[in-house]
Scaffold this motif. Structure first.
Motif, PDB file in Angstrom:
ATOM      1  N   ALA A  84     -72.946  63.278 -71.112  1.00  0.00           N
ATOM      2  CA  ALA A  84     -74.009  64.236 -71.443  1.00  0.00           C
ATOM      3  C   ALA A  84     -75.380  63.778 -70.986  1.00  0.00           C
ATOM      4  CB  ALA A  84     -74.022  64.483 -72.955  1.00  0.00           C
ATOM      5  N   SER A  85     -75.583  62.472 -70.878  1.00  0.00           N
ATOM      6  CA  SER A  85     -76.904  61.965 -70.523  1.00  0.00           C
ATOM      7  C   SER A  85     -77.224  62.107 -69.038  1.00  0.00           C
ATOM      8  CB  SER A  85     -77.039  60.494 -70.932  1.00  0.00           C
ATOM      9  OG  SER A  85     -76.110  59.674 -70.233  1.00  0.00           O
ATOM     10  N   ILE A  89     -80.911  62.751 -67.545  1.00  0.00           N
ATOM     11  CA  ILE A  89     -81.586  61.770 -66.686  1.00  0.00           C
ATOM     12  C   ILE A  89     -82.097  62.445 -65.417  1.00  0.00           C
ATOM     13  CG2 ILE A  89     -81.265  59.719 -65.251  1.00  0.00           C
ATOM     14  CD1 ILE A  89     -79.234  58.735 -67.368  1.00  0.00           C
ATOM     15  N   ASP A  90     -81.244  63.266 -64.796  1.00  0.00           N
ATOM     16  CA  ASP A  90     -81.633  63.938 -63.551  1.00  0.00           C
ATOM     17  C   ASP A  90     -82.838  64.856 -63.761  1.00  0.00           C
ATOM     18  OD1 ASP A  90     -79.624  62.692 -62.167  1.00  0.00           O
ATOM     19  OD2 ASP A  90     -78.209  64.358 -62.331  1.00  0.00           O
ATOM     20  N   ASN A 137     -75.517  54.043 -70.281  1.00  0.00           N
ATOM     21  CA  ASN A 137     -75.494  54.710 -68.990  1.00  0.00           C
ATOM     22  C   ASN A 137     -76.818  54.553 -68.248  1.00  0.00           C
ATOM     23  OD1 ASN A 137     -74.494  56.429 -66.913  1.00  0.00           O
ATOM     24  ND2 ASN A 137     -75.516  58.180 -67.856  1.00  0.00           N
ATOM     25  N   ALA A 138     -77.919  54.573 -69.001  1.00  0.00           N
ATOM     26  CA  ALA A 138     -79.249  54.571 -68.386  1.00  0.00           C
ATOM     27  C   ALA A 138     -79.882  53.193 -68.247  1.00  0.00           C
ATOM     28  CB  ALA A 138     -80.183  55.470 -69.203  1.00  0.00           C
ATOM     29  N   TRP A 210     -86.826  57.405 -59.917  1.00  0.00           N
ATOM     30  CA  TRP A 210     -86.680  58.775 -60.439  1.00  0.00           C
ATOM     31  C   TRP A 210     -87.946  59.583 -60.115  1.00  0.00           C
ATOM     32  CZ3 TRP A 210     -89.274  61.941 -63.874  1.00  0.00           C
ATOM     33  CH2 TRP A 210     -88.619  63.121 -64.212  1.00  0.00           C
ATOM     34  N   LEU A 211     -89.104  58.969 -60.172  1.00  0.00           N
ATOM     35  CA  LEU A 211     -90.352  59.680 -59.877  1.00  0.00           C
ATOM     36  C   LEU A 211     -90.404  60.173 -58.440  1.00  0.00           C
ATOM     37  CD1 LEU A 211     -92.892  57.351 -61.718  1.00  0.00           C
ATOM     38  CD2 LEU A 211     -92.228  59.667 -62.393  1.00  0.00           C
ATOM     39  N   ILE A 212     -89.761  59.439 -57.557  1.00  0.00           N
ATOM     40  CA  ILE A 212     -89.711  59.859 -56.157  1.00  0.00           C
ATOM     41  C   ILE A 212     -88.821  61.084 -55.998  1.00  0.00           C
ATOM     42  CG2 ILE A 212     -88.945  59.217 -53.829  1.00  0.00           C
ATOM     43  CD1 ILE A 212     -89.707  56.325 -54.545  1.00  0.00           C
TER      44      ILE A 212
END
Length: 212
Positions: A84-85, A89-90, A137-138, A210-212
């Motif tokens: 579910a995460s 995250i995406d 997961n993260a 992730w910011l990219i």
């Protein structure tokens, strides 16, 4: 003066972010070991069945099969949390995921520490499992993304050490907190760790990838 990040070790802010990640990993390990020592008290009511207000001294599982469901429900929750995460995250990033899924530890801790019936205890284990699965997961990717090349190995390793430390400390503390009604304190502590993550993670940095 500009600094080449390739030459840096662990900075103070990296240590802060890593410590928050380590708390999540510690909590993951804590919940793995949380049912080990109090098992006989919860499962077989070896100290006798008493009531402390509305709360029984044990939940009287009564069978190894039911106890296996309790133990396995944490893994089921972790699987749900890991799956579910991913879309969270995406869409929202690692920091959001690690902050808000940690809050599920508070809900799970309330269910576990205030439990009166077997189904409530199982649901509580699933809820803390979801939080653990999302965190696990993260965490590794998050720590790897924020680390400099020189600090990546030790920062990643520290998170894994925190998980083992959580298992070890939980079992050590459970030696004193296993008797009723103190086992309820043992299960409530996971909520304190989760709340700490929820409060402090908003001040951490987001994963640059992730910011990219």
């Amino acid at each position: 003066m500009p600094v080449d990040s390739r030459s840096l070790g662990i900075t103070g802010f990296q240590f802060y972010c890593m410590s928050l990640a380590a708390i999540g990993s510690f909590n993951f390990g804590w919940n793995i070991g949380s049912v080990n020592i109090p098992g006989d008290v919860l499962q077989n009511c070896v100290t006798g069945r008493e009531y402390y207000g509305p709360f029984p001294s044990c939940i009287f599982v009564g069978s190894n099969t039911a106890w296996g469901v309790i133990t396995g429900s944490y893994a089921l929750g972790a699987l749900i949390g890991a799956v579910a995460s991913n879309p969270v995250i995406d869409k929202r990033g690692y920091k959001f995921t690690l902050s808000w899924f940690a809050l599920l530890n508070v809900a799970g801790a309330l269910l576990l520490s205030l439990t009166t019936k077997l189904p409530q205890f199982i649901i509580g284990r699933i809820v803390v499992g979801i939080a653990a699965g999302a965190a696990n997961n993260a965490l590794s990717t998050y720590v790897s993304d924020i680390a400099t090349p020189r600090s990546r190995t030790i920062m990643g390793g520290s998170v894994q050490v925190a998980c083992n430390l959580g298992i070890m400390l939980d079992n050590a503390i459970a030696l004193g907190l296993a008797p009723p009604p103190r086992w309820r304190i043992l299960f409530s502590l996971t909520g304190a760790f989760g709340l700490l993550n929820f409060i402090l993670f908003p001040f951490a940095r987001e994963s640059p990838k992730w910011l990219i």
